[in-house]
Design a protein around this motif. Structure first.
Motif, PDB file in Angstrom:
ATOM      1  N   GLU A  48       0.766  -1.209   0.079  1.00 36.84           N
ATOM      2  CA  GLU A  48      -0.071   0.073   0.015  1.00 36.84           C
ATOM      3  C   GLU A  48       0.923   1.325   0.010  1.00 36.84           C
ATOM      4  OE1 GLU A  48      -3.169   2.242   3.100  1.00 36.84           O
ATOM      5  OE2 GLU A  48      -2.825   0.138   3.198  1.00 36.84           O
ATOM      6  N   PHE A  49       0.857   1.942  -1.056  1.00 36.55           N
ATOM      7  CA  PHE A  49       1.748   3.093  -1.320  1.00 36.55           C
ATOM      8  C   PHE A  49       1.254   4.315  -0.516  1.00 36.55           C
ATOM      9  CE2 PHE A  49       3.252   6.945  -3.318  1.00 36.55           C
ATOM     10  CZ  PHE A  49       4.514   6.945  -3.195  1.00 36.55           C
ATOM     11  N   THR A  50       2.156   4.865   0.323  1.00 31.55           N
ATOM     12  CA  THR A  50       1.664   6.117   0.943  1.00 31.55           C
ATOM     13  C   THR A  50       2.759   6.951   1.320  1.00 31.55           C
ATOM     14  OG1 THR A  50       0.770   6.750   3.090  1.00 31.55           O
ATOM     15  CG2 THR A  50       1.816   4.849   3.387  1.00 31.55           C
ATOM     16  N   LEU A  51       2.552   8.261   1.359  1.00 37.96           N
ATOM     17  CA  LEU A  51       3.284   9.347   1.773  1.00 37.96           C
ATOM     18  C   LEU A  51       3.003   9.982   2.929  1.00 37.96           C
ATOM     19  CD1 LEU A  51       3.395  11.431  -1.704  1.00 37.96           C
ATOM     20  CD2 LEU A  51       5.258   9.631  -0.946  1.00 37.96           C
ATOM     21  N   ASP A  52       2.420   9.412   3.857  1.00 38.73           N
ATOM     22  CA  ASP A  52       2.200   9.919   5.296  1.00 38.73           C
ATOM     23  C   ASP A  52       3.398   9.925   5.828  1.00 38.73           C
ATOM     24  OD1 ASP A  52      -0.659   9.837   4.488  1.00 38.73           O
ATOM     25  OD2 ASP A  52      -1.173   8.166   5.501  1.00 38.73           O
ATOM     26  N   ALA A  53       4.319   8.901   5.841  1.00 36.29           N
ATOM     27  CA  ALA A  53       5.538   8.952   6.628  1.00 36.29           C
ATOM     28  C   ALA A  53       6.506  10.295   6.291  1.00 36.29           C
ATOM     29  CB  ALA A  53       6.231   7.696   6.427  1.00 36.29           C
ATOM     30  N   TRP A  54       6.222  10.736   4.871  1.00 40.04           N
ATOM     31  CA  TRP A  54       7.124  11.827   4.375  1.00 40.04           C
ATOM     32  C   TRP A  54       6.366  13.178   5.229  1.00 40.04           C
ATOM     33  CZ3 TRP A  54      11.028  12.290   0.813  1.00 40.04           C
ATOM     34  CH2 TRP A  54      11.608  11.041   0.365  1.00 40.04           C
ATOM     35  N   LYS A  55       4.833  13.150   5.074  1.00 41.71           N
ATOM     36  CA  LYS A  55       4.358  14.289   5.658  1.00 41.71           C
ATOM     37  C   LYS A  55       4.813  14.481   7.356  1.00 41.71           C
ATOM     38  CE  LYS A  55       0.576  13.871   2.572  1.00 41.71           C
ATOM     39  NZ  LYS A  55      -0.753  13.440   2.089  1.00 41.71           N
ATOM     40  N   SER A  56       4.676  13.215   7.896  1.00 38.61           N
ATOM     41  CA  SER A  56       4.921  13.320   9.209  1.00 38.61           C
ATOM     42  C   SER A  56       6.376  13.559   9.638  1.00 38.61           C
ATOM     43  CB  SER A  56       4.543  11.894   9.662  1.00 38.61           C
ATOM     44  OG  SER A  56       5.022  11.888  11.193  1.00 38.61           O
ATOM     45  N   ALA A  57       7.442  13.103   8.819  1.00 33.67           N
ATOM     46  CA  ALA A  57       8.671  13.420   8.976  1.00 33.67           C
ATOM     47  C   ALA A  57       8.887  14.979   8.817  1.00 33.67           C
ATOM     48  CB  ALA A  57       9.562  12.626   8.189  1.00 33.67           C
ATOM     49  N   TRP A  58       8.265  15.497   7.851  1.00 39.76           N
ATOM     50  CA  TRP A  58       8.370  17.036   7.813  1.00 39.76           C
ATOM     51  C   TRP A  58       7.783  17.899   8.622  1.00 39.76           C
ATOM     52  CZ3 TRP A  58      11.671  19.659   5.113  1.00 39.76           C
ATOM     53  CH2 TRP A  58      11.421  21.079   4.615  1.00 39.76           C
ATOM     54  N   ASP A  59       6.530  17.588   9.256  1.00 41.68           N
ATOM     55  CA  ASP A  59       5.588  18.397  10.026  1.00 41.68           C
ATOM     56  C   ASP A  59       5.517  18.075  11.409  1.00 41.68           C
ATOM     57  OD1 ASP A  59       5.031  20.711   8.566  1.00 41.68           O
ATOM     58  OD2 ASP A  59       3.825  19.612   7.110  1.00 41.68           O
ATOM     59  N   THR A  60       5.213  16.675  11.519  1.00 42.70           N
ATOM     60  CA  THR A  60       4.520  16.223  12.918  1.00 42.70           C
ATOM     61  C   THR A  60       5.301  15.346  13.728  1.00 42.70           C
ATOM     62  OG1 THR A  60       3.300  14.493  11.794  1.00 42.70           O
ATOM     63  CG2 THR A  60       2.263  16.624  11.950  1.00 42.70           C
ATOM     64  N   ALA A  61       6.591  15.010  13.162  1.00 43.28           N
ATOM     65  CA  ALA A  61       7.233  13.835  13.765  1.00 43.28           C
ATOM     66  C   ALA A  61       7.753  14.478  15.184  1.00 43.28           C
ATOM     67  CB  ALA A  61       8.489  13.356  13.007  1.00 43.28           C
ATOM     68  N   CYS A  62       7.876  13.677  16.329  1.00 51.12           N
ATOM     69  CA  CYS A  62       8.320  14.045  17.440  1.00 51.12           C
ATOM     70  C   CYS A  62       9.918  14.073  17.404  1.00 51.12           C
ATOM     71  CB  CYS A  62       7.970  13.284  18.785  1.00 51.12           C
ATOM     72  SG  CYS A  62       6.109  13.594  18.990  1.00 51.12           S
ATOM     73  N   ILE A  63      10.577  15.025  17.769  1.00 52.79           N
ATOM     74  CA  ILE A  63      12.043  15.055  17.990  1.00 52.79           C
ATOM     75  C   ILE A  63      12.166  15.508  19.525  1.00 52.79           C
ATOM     76  CG2 ILE A  63      14.411  16.113  17.216  1.00 52.79           C
ATOM     77  CD1 ILE A  63      12.922  16.686  14.336  1.00 52.79           C
ATOM     78  N   GLY A  64      12.446  14.645  20.490  1.00 47.35           N
ATOM     79  CA  GLY A  64      12.740  15.040  21.989  1.00 47.35           C
ATOM     80  C   GLY A  64      11.302  15.090  22.250  1.00 47.35           C
ATOM     81  N   VAL A  65      10.702  16.354  22.856  1.00 43.79           N
ATOM     82  CA  VAL A  65       9.654  16.944  23.477  1.00 43.79           C
ATOM     83  C   VAL A  65       8.881  17.497  22.628  1.00 43.79           C
ATOM     84  CG1 VAL A  65      10.330  16.356  25.792  1.00 43.79           C
ATOM     85  CG2 VAL A  65      10.490  18.981  24.695  1.00 43.79           C
TER      86      VAL A  65
END
Length: 281
Positions: A48-65
């Motif tokens: 299942e092809f998805t770009l959700d991970a790319w969007k999350s990495a750019w905008d919403t991924a947690c880095i520390g707190v």
């Protein structure tokens, strides 16, 4: 003859595939869902092809707190790389011009001392540089990190330009002096127009070194001033919630894209610039 040519091509293809496998795994993983990753294998095509991970990495991924992705840190790297590359390359061009065409007493000794900067390990300058930045009020700031990269890169850019300008006939400079041209006119009207190949070499070299730097970034910056390499490390090592390998891979690819683009666009000029002027006559 045909056999040897086929063997060479076969070796090159196998070698290329070997080096491309990690990149292929990263790309495949970044466009998969977490369920796909758990039930499949690294080299399997995404079900299942998805770009959700790319969007999350750019905008919403947690880095520390904080959970704002690597976007801000990516632009930090841009703000660091562009001025550091520009300034170190321009000053290196001027230094190379001086050391090659305007000899002065002790110039060779001074150049040899400057050349030592190419061989000094990063770790040796950490404490002195940290103290200097603190005295200047630039500790843990983007301008301070830019200054560090400019200073450390000058030895390399000076070496590149000096070796390039040495191959330009001295008679050309003498003729310009006879015609009344001074230091800056010779530099801007004669040297710079023929320096495009070595400029490309320095830009590619410096961009790669500065963008991919981790040590200076983690030592001389903190919090919101960190470059993307430090943020990527913090993202991968963040233990909050479920480990999302697809987000980690997407973030790694995003962090690597600028240097990949630089090599794709200017890579063919890199070797040409390194060898430009190596053959006289």
């Amino acid at each position: 003859m045909l056999f040897f040519r086929a063997a060479i091509y076969a070796i090159l293809i196998i070698t290329a595939i070997y080096f491309l496998i990690p990149l292929i795994i990263m790309i495949f993983t970044s466009v998969k869902t977490m369920n796909d990753i758990r039930t499949g294998n690294f080299l399997s095509f995404p079900r299942e092809f998805t770009l959700d991970a790319w969007k999350s990495a750019w905008d919403t991924a947690c880095i520390g707190v904080t959970c704002n992705g690597i976007k801000g840190y990516f632009w930090n790297s841009v703000k660091i790389t562009v001025p550091a590359v520009s300034i170190s390359t321009i000053i290196g061009a001027a230094n190379g011009y001086v050391f090659s065409k305007w000899k002065f007493w002790g110039s060779e000794v001074f150049f040899s001392i400057l050349l030592l900067g190419c061989f000094i390990p990063f770790q040796i300058i950490l404490l002195p540089m940290a103290k200097l930045l603190g005295m200047m009020g630039l500790a843990q700031t983007l301008p301070g990190l830019i200054l560090v990269h400019i200073i450390y890169g000058l030895a390399f850019t000076t070496l590149f330009f000096r070796n390039f300008y040495v191959t330009i006939p001295q008679e050309l400079v003498k003729a310009a002096k006879i015609d009344g041209a001074g230091f800056f006119r010779i530099f801007f009207k004669i040297m710079l127009p023929v320096s495009i190949p070595i400029f490309v070499v320095c830009i590619i070299w410096q961009t790669t070194q500065i963008w991919n730097d981790f040590l200076f970034g983690v030592v001389f910056s903190s919090g919101e001033t960190q470059p993307v390499t430090v943020a990527l490390n913090n993202l991968v090592n963040t233990s909050t919630g479920v480990k999302k390998y697809n987000v980690d891979m997407a973030a790694a690819i995003i962090a690597a894209l600028p240097t990949m683009v630089v090599y794709i666009v200017g890579g063919k000029y890199f070797l040409r610039g390194l060898t430009a002027g190596s053959v006289k006559g």
